[in-house]
Design a protein around this motif. Structure first.
Motif, PDB file in Angstrom:
ATOM      1  N   PRO A  89       0.796  -1.238   0.000  1.00  0.00           N
ATOM      2  CA  PRO A  89       0.000   0.000   0.000  1.00  0.00           C
ATOM      3  C   PRO A  89       0.823   1.281   0.000  1.00  0.00           C
ATOM      4  O   PRO A  89       0.336   2.335  -0.351  1.00  0.00           O
ATOM      5  CB  PRO A  89      -0.811  -0.082   1.303  1.00  0.00           C
ATOM      6  N   GLU A  90       2.090   1.208   0.410  1.00  0.00           N
ATOM      7  CA  GLU A  90       2.908   2.417   0.506  1.00  0.00           C
ATOM      8  C   GLU A  90       3.976   2.505  -0.582  1.00  0.00           C
ATOM      9  O   GLU A  90       4.753   3.456  -0.609  1.00  0.00           O
ATOM     10  CB  GLU A  90       3.550   2.507   1.891  1.00  0.00           C
ATOM     11  N   ALA A  91       4.007   1.532  -1.484  1.00  0.00           N
ATOM     12  CA  ALA A  91       4.994   1.550  -2.568  1.00  0.00           C
ATOM     13  C   ALA A  91       4.790   2.794  -3.437  1.00  0.00           C
ATOM     14  O   ALA A  91       3.669   3.171  -3.745  1.00  0.00           O
ATOM     15  CB  ALA A  91       4.872   0.285  -3.411  1.00  0.00           C
ATOM     16  N   ASP A  92       5.884   3.434  -3.795  1.00  0.00           N
ATOM     17  CA  ASP A  92       5.864   4.658  -4.591  1.00  0.00           C
ATOM     18  C   ASP A  92       7.222   4.793  -5.260  1.00  0.00           C
ATOM     19  O   ASP A  92       8.152   5.363  -4.683  1.00  0.00           O
ATOM     20  CB  ASP A  92       5.559   5.851  -3.673  1.00  0.00           C
ATOM     21  N   ALA A  93       7.340   4.252  -6.464  1.00  0.00           N
ATOM     22  CA  ALA A  93       8.633   4.217  -7.153  1.00  0.00           C
ATOM     23  C   ALA A  93       9.234   5.606  -7.343  1.00  0.00           C
ATOM     24  O   ALA A  93      10.449   5.779  -7.262  1.00  0.00           O
ATOM     25  CB  ALA A  93       8.499   3.500  -8.491  1.00  0.00           C
ATOM     26  N   LYS A  94       8.389   6.613  -7.587  1.00  0.00           N
ATOM     27  CA  LYS A  94       8.903   7.974  -7.790  1.00  0.00           C
ATOM     28  C   LYS A  94       9.645   8.483  -6.561  1.00  0.00           C
ATOM     29  O   LYS A  94      10.524   9.324  -6.663  1.00  0.00           O
ATOM     30  CB  LYS A  94       7.766   8.941  -8.128  1.00  0.00           C
ATOM     31  N   ASN A  95       9.264   7.972  -5.387  1.00  0.00           N
ATOM     32  CA  ASN A  95       9.901   8.398  -4.142  1.00  0.00           C
ATOM     33  C   ASN A  95      10.813   7.325  -3.547  1.00  0.00           C
ATOM     34  O   ASN A  95      11.102   7.342  -2.356  1.00  0.00           O
ATOM     35  CB  ASN A  95       8.827   8.828  -3.131  1.00  0.00           C
ATOM     36  N   GLY A  96      11.235   6.362  -4.381  1.00  0.00           N
ATOM     37  CA  GLY A  96      12.224   5.386  -3.957  1.00  0.00           C
ATOM     38  C   GLY A  96      11.710   4.281  -3.049  1.00  0.00           C
ATOM     39  O   GLY A  96      12.491   3.683  -2.314  1.00  0.00           O
ATOM     40  N   ARG A  97      10.414   3.994  -3.096  1.00  0.00           N
ATOM     41  CA  ARG A  97       9.849   2.926  -2.270  1.00  0.00           C
ATOM     42  C   ARG A  97       9.233   1.862  -3.173  1.00  0.00           C
ATOM     43  O   ARG A  97       8.331   2.167  -3.943  1.00  0.00           O
ATOM     44  CB  ARG A  97       8.810   3.498  -1.303  1.00  0.00           C
ATOM     45  N   ILE A  98       9.749   0.626  -3.054  1.00  0.00           N
ATOM     46  CA  ILE A  98       9.210  -0.469  -3.870  1.00  0.00           C
ATOM     47  C   ILE A  98       8.536  -1.507  -2.981  1.00  0.00           C
ATOM     48  O   ILE A  98       8.944  -1.740  -1.852  1.00  0.00           O
ATOM     49  CB  ILE A  98      10.294  -1.141  -4.743  1.00  0.00           C
ATOM     50  N   SER A  99       7.499  -2.122  -3.524  1.00  0.00           N
ATOM     51  CA  SER A  99       6.741  -3.138  -2.801  1.00  0.00           C
ATOM     52  C   SER A  99       7.585  -4.389  -2.574  1.00  0.00           C
ATOM     53  O   SER A  99       8.345  -4.812  -3.452  1.00  0.00           O
ATOM     54  CB  SER A  99       5.493  -3.512  -3.611  1.00  0.00           C
ATOM     55  N   ILE A 100       7.407  -4.975  -1.406  1.00  0.00           N
ATOM     56  CA  ILE A 100       8.067  -6.240  -1.068  1.00  0.00           C
ATOM     57  C   ILE A 100       7.706  -7.317  -2.093  1.00  0.00           C
ATOM     58  O   ILE A 100       8.461  -8.259  -2.311  1.00  0.00           O
ATOM     59  CB  ILE A 100       7.691  -6.684   0.372  1.00  0.00           C
TER      60      ILE A 100
END
Length: 157
Positions: free
Chosen positions: A110-121
């Protein structure tokens, strides 16, 4: 009920969006519906139909957010450590073809955001990284073909 791993920051973001949709969007849309209704014939009232559509989308997102919040398994990344990549790790990679550095934090869906450097497990890259350590070579099959990376750093922040 299957729990959803997420960071504290990801949980807070979901709660903020839920509150905004319940306390601001919901009353605003109800007001739009009432305003459009006052214009008479609903069968050809585009404003009314648009407002009802917006209401449906907003209520669907509220239900989705409530479900994710109810199933949240909040993981305090600041208490994690070690050299092995797992949920919550911030990983610095170098693309072996382009020599370009990339920094990713592995987070819940739910918090993945590639633009901000966060990828889903659950992403292919995260799945390839989990269990690896600094210096490891990782190959990931992407829609654009196979990519090779080297793990430069594993951090917990």
């Amino acid at each position: 009920m299957e729990m959803i791993p997420m960071t504290g920051a990801g949980y807070a973001t979901l709660e903020t969006e839920l509150k905004q949709r319940q306390q601001i969007e919901r009353p605003r849309i109800i007001e739009q519906i009432a305003e459009a209704r006052s214009h008479g014939d609903l069968s050809e009232n585009a404003e009314y139909h648009a407002a009802k559509e917006a209401q449906s989308l907003n209520e669907g997102r509220i239900a989705d957010l409530e479900d994710k919040i109810a199933r949240a398994d909040i993981i305090d990344v600041s208490k994690l450590s070690g050299d092995t990549i797992k949920f919550g790790a911030t990983v610095t990679l170098i693309d072996e073809d382009t020599e370009k550095k990339q920094v990713w934090q592995i987070v819940g869906e739910p918090e993945a955001d590639a633009k901000n450097g966060r990828i889903s497990i659950a992403s292919p890259l995260a799945r390839a990284l989990v269990g690896k350590q600094k210096g490891a070579q990782v190959e990931v099959v992407t829609p654009g073909g196979a990519k090779a990376y080297e793990v430069l750093k594993v951090e917990w922040r």
